[in-house]
Structures are given as structure tokens and as C-alpha cells.
Design an enzyme around this catalytic site. Sequence first.
Site, PDB file in Angstrom:
ATOM      1  N   HIS A 166     -13.890  -5.915 -16.141  1.00  0.00           N
ATOM      2  CA  HIS A 166     -14.328  -4.870 -15.546  1.00  0.00           C
ATOM      3  C   HIS A 166     -15.246  -3.907 -16.226  1.00  0.00           C
ATOM      4  CE1 HIS A 166     -11.659  -5.802 -12.347  1.00  0.00           C
ATOM      5  NE2 HIS A 166     -10.456  -5.837 -13.104  1.00  0.00           N
ATOM      6  N   HIS A 204      -8.627 -10.150  -9.836  1.00  0.00           N
ATOM      7  CA  HIS A 204      -9.760  -9.072  -9.549  1.00  0.00           C
ATOM      8  C   HIS A 204     -11.038  -9.383  -9.813  1.00  0.00           C
ATOM      9  CE1 HIS A 204      -5.713  -6.979 -10.881  1.00  0.00           C
ATOM     10  NE2 HIS A 204      -5.876  -6.529  -9.727  1.00  0.00           N
ATOM     11  N   ASP A 291      -3.217 -13.291 -13.043  1.00  0.00           N
ATOM     12  CA  ASP A 291      -2.486 -12.129 -12.130  1.00  0.00           C
ATOM     13  C   ASP A 291      -2.593 -12.669 -10.882  1.00  0.00           C
ATOM     14  OD1 ASP A 291      -5.414 -11.769 -12.301  1.00  0.00           O
ATOM     15  OD2 ASP A 291      -5.123  -9.782 -12.857  1.00  0.00           O
TER      16      ASP A 291
HETATM   17  C1  SP5 Z   1      -8.211  -7.058 -16.365  1.00  0.00           C
HETATM   18  C2  SP5 Z   1      -7.527  -6.596 -15.175  1.00  0.00           C
HETATM   19  O1  SP5 Z   1      -6.757  -7.400 -14.473  1.00  0.00           O
HETATM   20  N1  SP5 Z   1      -7.680  -5.367 -14.617  1.00  0.00           N
HETATM   21  C3  SP5 Z   1      -6.920  -5.050 -13.175  1.00  0.00           C
HETATM   22  C4  SP5 Z   1      -6.961  -3.669 -13.254  1.00  0.00           C
HETATM   23  C5  SP5 Z   1      -6.325  -3.010 -11.844  1.00  0.00           C
HETATM   24  N2  SP5 Z   1      -5.900  -1.902 -11.927  1.00  0.00           N
HETATM   25  C6  SP5 Z   1      -5.496  -1.095 -10.721  1.00  0.00           C
HETATM   26  C7  SP5 Z   1      -4.872  -2.019  -9.695  1.00  0.00           C
HETATM   27  C8  SP5 Z   1      -4.406  -1.245  -8.402  1.00  0.00           C
HETATM   28  C9  SP5 Z   1      -3.527  -2.125  -7.502  1.00  0.00           C
HETATM   29  N3  SP5 Z   1      -2.794  -1.145  -6.592  1.00  0.00           N
HETATM   30  C10 SP5 Z   1      -1.971  -1.876  -5.674  1.00  0.00           C
HETATM   31  C11 SP5 Z   1      -0.485  -1.280  -5.782  1.00  0.00           C
HETATM   32  C12 SP5 Z   1       0.405  -2.350  -5.622  1.00  0.00           C
HETATM   33  N4  SP5 Z   1       1.855  -1.885  -6.180  1.00  0.00           N
HETATM   34 ZN    ZN Z   2      -7.097  -8.819 -13.038  1.00  0.00          ZN
END
Ligand code: SP5
Ligand code: ZN
Length: 354
Positions: A166, A204, A291
Site C-alpha cells: 500500500h 487488497h 488474506d
Molecule cells: C497489507 C494489508 O493487507 N493491508 C490491509 C489494510 C486494510 N486495513 C483496513 C481494512 C478495512 C476493512 N474494513 C472491513 C471491516 C470488516 N470487519
Molecule cells: Zn491485504
Amino acid sequence: MRVFASPRHQLHDPDHEIEASRLQQPFEHPGRAEAIRAALAADERFVIAEPDEWGTGPIEAVHDPGLVRFFASAWEEYQRDVHPAHDVVPDVFAHRRLRAGMGDGRGEPATIAARLGWWCFETTTPLTAGTYEAARSAVDSALSAARCVLDGESLAYGLCRPPGHHATDSLYGGYCFFNNAAIAAAYIAAESGGRVAVLDVDYHHGNGTQQIFYERDDVAFVSLHGDPARAYPYHTGFADETGAGRGAGSTYNVPLPAGTDDDAYLAALDRALTTVDALDPAVVVVSLGVDTYAGDPMCDLEVTTRGFGRCGQAVAALGRPLVVLQEGGYADDAIGANVSSWLLGAVGEAVSSP
Ligand code: SP5
Ligand code: ZN
């Protein structure tokens, strides 16, 4: 199989993350990398070594040197100039709609409070006392794995933590500080003179890696991920983002629907691999997030432990050297088995897990 891992990742250890409007336990914590290391250490097919120290040269080939300088002292400056805080997080982001010409002209602001919002794009990625050292160690693991493959290994794995995909050339966020995969890919392109493909299979979208190579034709970016219409990081990763300038046509995004299972995922992966193959890369850097796992607490795809083995096998069937680098994966009880399954699949070992 050669594995590079540094104990210094543990120096990045936030107390909290601000996610989904809640102050909560960090999803991205030291236990993730410890679980992967333990799973690989228990299997003699993996040979774990500490990475060499690479310094900041290869980092500054990708990132703004100002970002590197910022990380080196930001936490200490915050303690001194604002107040003591275990986790340091920005409260105002330097959004371009705040004033005309934002980003041109004036440049990096002076105070630590303003600089945090200048270099960071979101709230889930705290700086802690040891974050800079940990992030440097993750880059070291990535570069050591890259060197290993340049020296003739067909596959090497970097257990990078914190993750990287990211982080853009001049912004951090999404648990990422330095873009380990982009730094490795740029290093390989420079050293080999050949084309490199980054295949990003984290749930992601790898917005940082995409941004870094968007206008380059020597490093391609191919990504499968949860559709940004519903999934973090929301603003990038749509299928119509295909590169620009010299890089036109060298970015390829595959947004996936919720519930994508092994067979559907493998079908999408096979199509992405056809694209990778057509680019004829000398080396493929894999941003390996697990993930996409069915049991992941944050994400909504349904890949199984056995499915990860099939994915590793499919990527290895390209017959190209692979530098595999750790990104996300938040199911602490399965992350070790999932990474191990992927890697063993890639070296043609039977996938035994259910
Ligand atoms: C490296 C990596 O996998 N970074 C991912 C960062 C994501 N962080 C926030 C994700 C927000 C997801 N919100 C959904 C809520 C479900 N409980
Ligand atoms: Zn991720």
C-alpha cells in the site's frame, strides 16, 4: 527453499489501530510473522536465514528520500514536540482539495503534526518507537530474496513484516511503510536489465505498487483483489486502471466478488497468469497476501489452505524465477499453514492440508 526473515520486525508493535470508526486491537501485529516463521521452521524443506543489511540506496530508488528521512525521526520528534505517545497517528491529512496548488510549491511542512498528514494517507498505520527499524528489516528481507534469485535460485521467500504494497512513492498507510515488493522489483530491473512483473495476490489492491510503476514499461503490475467498489483501499484497483504514458497497458487489475472460492479464484488467477506470461518477465515478484483465506477476519474471499497450494503451483507453472514476499493475512491460527501451502505448491510438493 531459502527464506529470509528478521527478528527486528517485532520492533513495530502498535497498541491500537483506528479502523471502521473503532479504536481496536491491531490486525497487523508481530504474532503474524512469528506464526509464519514457526510453521516454516518446523519443516526442514525451508532454510531460514537473516537478511543482509542493504542500507537506504535501493529504498530511495523507489521512495521520496523525504519519506525515508521522515520515518527515521518522526516518532522521536512527536514525543519531543507534541507529547509522549506509544502510537503516533496523523489527525489532519494534506488533502489536495484543501487549497489550490496543494503539493506544488510549498512542499513538506515544518511541524511534526503537519508532516504526519503530509506523508500518510489513512488511520490504521501507527508509527511506534521501532517502526523505522522494523520497516528497514522488511526491505532487507525482500532484497536478500531478490539477490538470491538473481544469483540463480528459482524461488526465494522474504518474510516481510511490516508489509509493503500500500505504500506509494511518497505516502504510507494500509499497515505499510516501505514498499518491499516495489523496491525488490526495481532492484531486479536495474540489476538484470530485464523486464519484471509484480503479481499481487493480496486481498487488497496494491495501490502503492501500482502507483510506483504506473508510467513505467520495465515493471508490470498484475493484481487480483476484492473489488474496490466494496473493499479497501476503495479508490484504486478498478479494471479500467491500465497504466499511462510508457506504462500504458502494463497494469492489469482483476476485481473479484465476495465469496470467490478456490475454483473461481484459480480461474481468475489463470487468466492473470496468461497476462503475466505475455509480458515475458525475466523475474516475477509475488506480493503474497493470504488474506484471501476463507477464515480471514477482515476479508470476504473463500480461498482454502489447500487452494493456496494450487495457487502456488499455478504461479510456478509459468516457469519463471519467483521472488515471493509476504504482504497481508490476518487469520493468526492459519497464516503459517496458508503461507507454507502456497510455497510448497510452488516448488511442486504435494499439498497435504485439507
Ligand atoms: C497489507 C494489508 O493487507 N493491508 C490491509 C489494510 C486494510 N486495513 C483496513 C481494512 C478495512 C476493512 N474494513 C472491513 C471491516 C470488516 N470487519
Ligand atoms: Zn491485504
